[in-house]
Design a protein around this motif. Structure first.
Motif, PDB file in Angstrom:
ATOM      1  N   ASP A 254       0.830  -1.209   0.000  1.00  0.00           N
ATOM      2  CA  ASP A 254       0.000   0.000   0.000  1.00  0.00           C
ATOM      3  C   ASP A 254       0.863   1.257   0.000  1.00  0.00           C
ATOM      4  N   PHE A 255       2.091   1.174   0.609  1.00  0.00           N
ATOM      5  CA  PHE A 255       2.900   2.384   0.720  1.00  0.00           C
ATOM      6  C   PHE A 255       4.386   2.059   0.709  1.00  0.00           C
ATOM      7  N   LEU A 256       5.129   2.783  -0.124  1.00  0.00           N
ATOM      8  CA  LEU A 256       6.587   2.755  -0.111  1.00  0.00           C
ATOM      9  C   LEU A 256       7.042   4.025   0.591  1.00  0.00           C
ATOM     10  N   GLY A 257       7.448   3.889   1.859  1.00  0.00           N
ATOM     11  CA  GLY A 257       7.853   5.061   2.625  1.00  0.00           C
ATOM     12  C   GLY A 257       9.310   5.401   2.419  1.00  0.00           C
ATOM     13  N   SER A 258      10.184   4.490   2.821  1.00  0.00           N
ATOM     14  CA  SER A 258      11.624   4.677   2.607  1.00  0.00           C
ATOM     15  C   SER A 258      12.142   3.768   1.506  1.00  0.00           C
ATOM     16  N   GLY A 259      11.381   2.721   1.189  1.00  0.00           N
ATOM     17  CA  GLY A 259      11.816   1.741   0.197  1.00  0.00           C
ATOM     18  C   GLY A 259      12.709   0.667   0.783  1.00  0.00           C
ATOM     19  N   THR A 260      13.007   0.741   2.086  1.00  0.00           N
ATOM     20  CA  THR A 260      13.935  -0.202   2.703  1.00  0.00           C
ATOM     21  C   THR A 260      13.371  -1.618   2.753  1.00  0.00           C
ATOM     22  N   ARG A 261      12.115  -1.759   3.177  1.00  0.00           N
ATOM     23  CA  ARG A 261      11.571  -3.108   3.359  1.00  0.00           C
ATOM     24  C   ARG A 261      11.422  -3.836   2.032  1.00  0.00           C
ATOM     25  N   VAL A 262      10.921  -3.144   1.000  1.00  0.00           N
ATOM     26  CA  VAL A 262      10.766  -3.826  -0.288  1.00  0.00           C
ATOM     27  C   VAL A 262      12.128  -4.101  -0.914  1.00  0.00           C
ATOM     28  N   SER A 263      13.113  -3.229  -0.678  1.00  0.00           N
ATOM     29  CA  SER A 263      14.470  -3.476  -1.179  1.00  0.00           C
ATOM     30  C   SER A 263      15.066  -4.706  -0.506  1.00  0.00           C
ATOM     31  N   THR A 264      14.816  -4.854   0.787  1.00  0.00           N
ATOM     32  CA  THR A 264      15.285  -6.044   1.506  1.00  0.00           C
ATOM     33  C   THR A 264      14.613  -7.296   0.973  1.00  0.00           C
ATOM     34  N   MET A 265      13.337  -7.194   0.642  1.00  0.00           N
ATOM     35  CA  MET A 265      12.616  -8.335   0.072  1.00  0.00           C
ATOM     36  C   MET A 265      13.192  -8.700  -1.297  1.00  0.00           C
ATOM     37  N   LEU A 266      13.532  -7.702  -2.089  1.00  0.00           N
ATOM     38  CA  LEU A 266      14.164  -7.956  -3.389  1.00  0.00           C
ATOM     39  C   LEU A 266      15.533  -8.621  -3.191  1.00  0.00           C
ATOM     40  N   ASP A 267      16.264  -8.210  -2.155  1.00  0.00           N
ATOM     41  CA  ASP A 267      17.550  -8.839  -1.848  1.00  0.00           C
ATOM     42  C   ASP A 267      17.374 -10.327  -1.579  1.00  0.00           C
ATOM     43  N   LYS A 268      16.301 -10.670  -0.889  1.00  0.00           N
ATOM     44  CA  LYS A 268      16.064 -12.072  -0.539  1.00  0.00           C
ATOM     45  C   LYS A 268      15.654 -12.894  -1.761  1.00  0.00           C
ATOM     46  N   PHE A 269      15.028 -12.269  -2.745  1.00  0.00           N
ATOM     47  CA  PHE A 269      14.805 -12.950  -4.024  1.00  0.00           C
ATOM     48  C   PHE A 269      16.143 -13.149  -4.741  1.00  0.00           C
ATOM     49  N   TRP A 270      16.969 -12.094  -4.764  1.00  0.00           N
ATOM     50  CA  TRP A 270      18.255 -12.147  -5.450  1.00  0.00           C
ATOM     51  C   TRP A 270      19.178 -13.204  -4.825  1.00  0.00           C
ATOM     52  N   ALA A 271      19.022 -13.446  -3.547  1.00  0.00           N
ATOM     53  CA  ALA A 271      19.883 -14.420  -2.863  1.00  0.00           C
ATOM     54  C   ALA A 271      19.610 -15.851  -3.298  1.00  0.00           C
ATOM     55  N   VAL A 272      18.506 -16.099  -3.976  1.00  0.00           N
ATOM     56  CA  VAL A 272      18.152 -17.446  -4.435  1.00  0.00           C
ATOM     57  C   VAL A 272      18.859 -17.721  -5.763  1.00  0.00           C
ATOM     58  N   PRO A 273      19.747 -18.715  -5.832  1.00  0.00           N
ATOM     59  CA  PRO A 273      20.483 -18.990  -7.072  1.00  0.00           C
ATOM     60  C   PRO A 273      19.575 -19.216  -8.273  1.00  0.00           C
ATOM     61  N   THR A 274      18.463 -19.903  -8.061  1.00  0.00           N
ATOM     62  CA  THR A 274      17.537 -20.174  -9.165  1.00  0.00           C
ATOM     63  C   THR A 274      16.975 -18.885  -9.738  1.00  0.00           C
ATOM     64  N   VAL A 275      16.627 -17.943  -8.866  1.00  0.00           N
ATOM     65  CA  VAL A 275      16.083 -16.665  -9.324  1.00  0.00           C
ATOM     66  C   VAL A 275      17.140 -15.887 -10.097  1.00  0.00           C
ATOM     67  N   ARG A 276      18.376 -15.875  -9.590  1.00  0.00           N
ATOM     68  CA  ARG A 276      19.451 -15.187 -10.309  1.00  0.00           C
ATOM     69  C   ARG A 276      19.641 -15.775 -11.708  1.00  0.00           C
ATOM     70  N   SER A 277      19.522 -17.089 -11.800  1.00  0.00           N
ATOM     71  CA  SER A 277      19.665 -17.740 -13.101  1.00  0.00           C
ATOM     72  C   SER A 277      18.553 -17.316 -14.050  1.00  0.00           C
ATOM     73  N   TRP A 278      17.324 -17.272 -13.550  1.00  0.00           N
ATOM     74  CA  TRP A 278      16.196 -16.840 -14.391  1.00  0.00           C
ATOM     75  C   TRP A 278      16.392 -15.416 -14.882  1.00  0.00           C
ATOM     76  N   VAL A 279      16.833 -14.544 -13.980  1.00  0.00           N
ATOM     77  CA  VAL A 279      17.006 -13.131 -14.340  1.00  0.00           C
ATOM     78  C   VAL A 279      18.124 -12.975 -15.370  1.00  0.00           C
ATOM     79  N   SER A 280      19.239 -13.664 -15.166  1.00  0.00           N
ATOM     80  CA  SER A 280      20.379 -13.530 -16.081  1.00  0.00           C
ATOM     81  C   SER A 280      20.030 -14.010 -17.486  1.00  0.00           C
TER      82      SER A 280
END
Length: 400
Positions: free
Chosen positions: A142-168
């Motif tokens: 509903d709200f992006l205040g500082s962007g910190t929490r969603v950025s942290t969530m994106l980091d946790k997606f990036w930490a998954v090797p399978t996700v990195r492979s899909w993105v690359s």
């Protein structure tokens, strides 16, 4: 207002008046509309979209990882699981769920409406499905205040090797959908290494984004002087020092100043806790666009001439705030200063461009200047010059 000293009440009133007020209906409509636009895009006829509610995580990764042998028998780290992370789960040690439940409900509604497009919090096994794999992951909030929490969530997606492979390999892209955001949060999330597309309909003003420098200084003095020194795990200006000026009828974000959202040991009372009380609910009523324009004009010192159409008032407001400086993303600043939704600002800008009131760089044309002069009240008042009541007749002419 009784909590403030008499000398501070005018500044306190102006700060409260500047807050963007959104109710559940406005938030829900914004999120549903954004998800509908995604579902209707031709790209998603063959590749589905995975929806996740923004929330905090204790784990380092979004998905479970196991060592799985590949075709040659070598063990590879692989994300597994049919179901993804639950939409609502308080972080250990905290009782609050926040707005995740509300957002999760909206996701469920959209997934039920677009059953062949959206997947509701799927796991990796569903994302890589053979018949209908996902091509996009969307985080909803509903709200992006500082962007910190969603950025942290994106980091946790990036930490998954399978996700990195899909993105690359270009098989997966990311997007963040928010009903409202601060301009700084938009920039922060867009700069994430996953380079997500980020969209928000409403741009929340902040203490420092006000166009009036003296008003900003007055608000800072007010915040430094009043309320608790810390809010919900934040400083006086809220989490991330944002000083966001926004309130939902169902919650106050911790990105707002502490004196707005948090009580103190000195007996300080926040604006409200939880949902807005009955006496404040009328303030969150849905305003018409014309009412919003008139309110923004009053807040920014723009005076309209008489007998202007609603579209003329919209154009004059935006042209007054544009100030001849247009660049990509300027609609976010305009939305923040006018409290109008971003799509509305873009529609107005498109209209004035087609009418040749501005150039593509945002500068007023001759036609635009004439339009502004004829539409704004009090722009060119003829000065009254004091003179003697007795007639004066020069006896000689001076040589200049």
């Amino acid at each position: 207002m009784a909590q403030f000293a008499a000398v501070d009440r005018a500044d306190a009133a102006s700060l409260i008046d500047a807050m963007l007020l959104l109710n559940e209906e406005q938030v829900a409509t914004s999120i549903r509309s954004a998800l509908d636009r995604i579902a209707e895009h031709p790209r998603h006829r063959k590749r589905r979209v995975a929806l996740y509610a923004e929330r905090e995580f204790d784990s380092a990764m979004i998905f479970e990882i196991k060592l799985v042998p590949d075709l040659r028998g070598r063990l590879r780290r692989r994300a597994v699981g049919y179901n993804g992370p639950p939409a609502v789960k308080p972080v250990r040690g905290r009782a609050r769920v926040g707005s995740e439940g509300f957002v999760s409900h909206l996701i469920s509604q959209s997934a039920e409406r677009w059953t062949k497009i959206f997947m509701n919090h799927p796991g990796p096994d569903r994302l890589r499905g053979k018949t209908a794999p996902a091509g996009e992951i969307v985080i909803v909030t509903d709200f992006l205040g500082s962007g910190t929490r969603v950025s942290t969530m994106l980091d946790k997606f990036w930490a998954v090797p399978t996700v990195r492979s899909w993105v690359s390999r270009g098989m997966m892209r990311f997007r963040v959908v928010a009903a409202a955001a601060t301009s700084s949060a938009l920039g922060k999330v867009r700069r994430h290494r996953l380079q997500p597309q980020v969209e928000a309909e409403w741009i929340a003003p902040t203490v420092t984004s006000t166009a009036d420098y003296m008003t900003m200084l007055a608000w800072k003095r007010l915040i430094d002087k009043n309320g608790p020194q810390e809010g919900r795990g934040t400083g006086r200006y809220g989490f991330g020092e944002e000083g966001a000026l926004i309130a939902f009828n169902y919650r106050l974000p911790n990105n707002t100043p502490a004196m707005v959202h948090h009580g103190g040991s000195n007996g300080w009372q926040p604006l409200y806790v939880g949902s807005a009380p009955a006496e404040l609910r009328s303030l969150f009523g849905v305003r018409s666009l014309d009412q919003a324009v008139l309110s923004a004009a009053d807040a920014n010192g723009v005076e309209f001439g008489e007998e202007l159409t609603e579209e003329d008032r919209q154009a004059i407001l935006v042209l007054s705030m544009l100030r001849g400086r247009w660049h990509r993303g300027a609609e976010v600043a305009l939305a923040s200063r006018t409290s109008l939704p971003v799509p509305t600002v873009l529609d107005i800008l498109t209209r004035v461009l087609r009418a040749e009131l501005i150039t593509r760089s945002g500068r007023l044309t001759d036609k635009g200047y004439k339009f502004m002069e004829s539409g704004r009240a009090g722009e060119r008042k003829t000065p009254i010059i004091a003179t003697s009541s007795l007639p004066y007749y020069p006896e000689s002419l001076r040589i200049l």
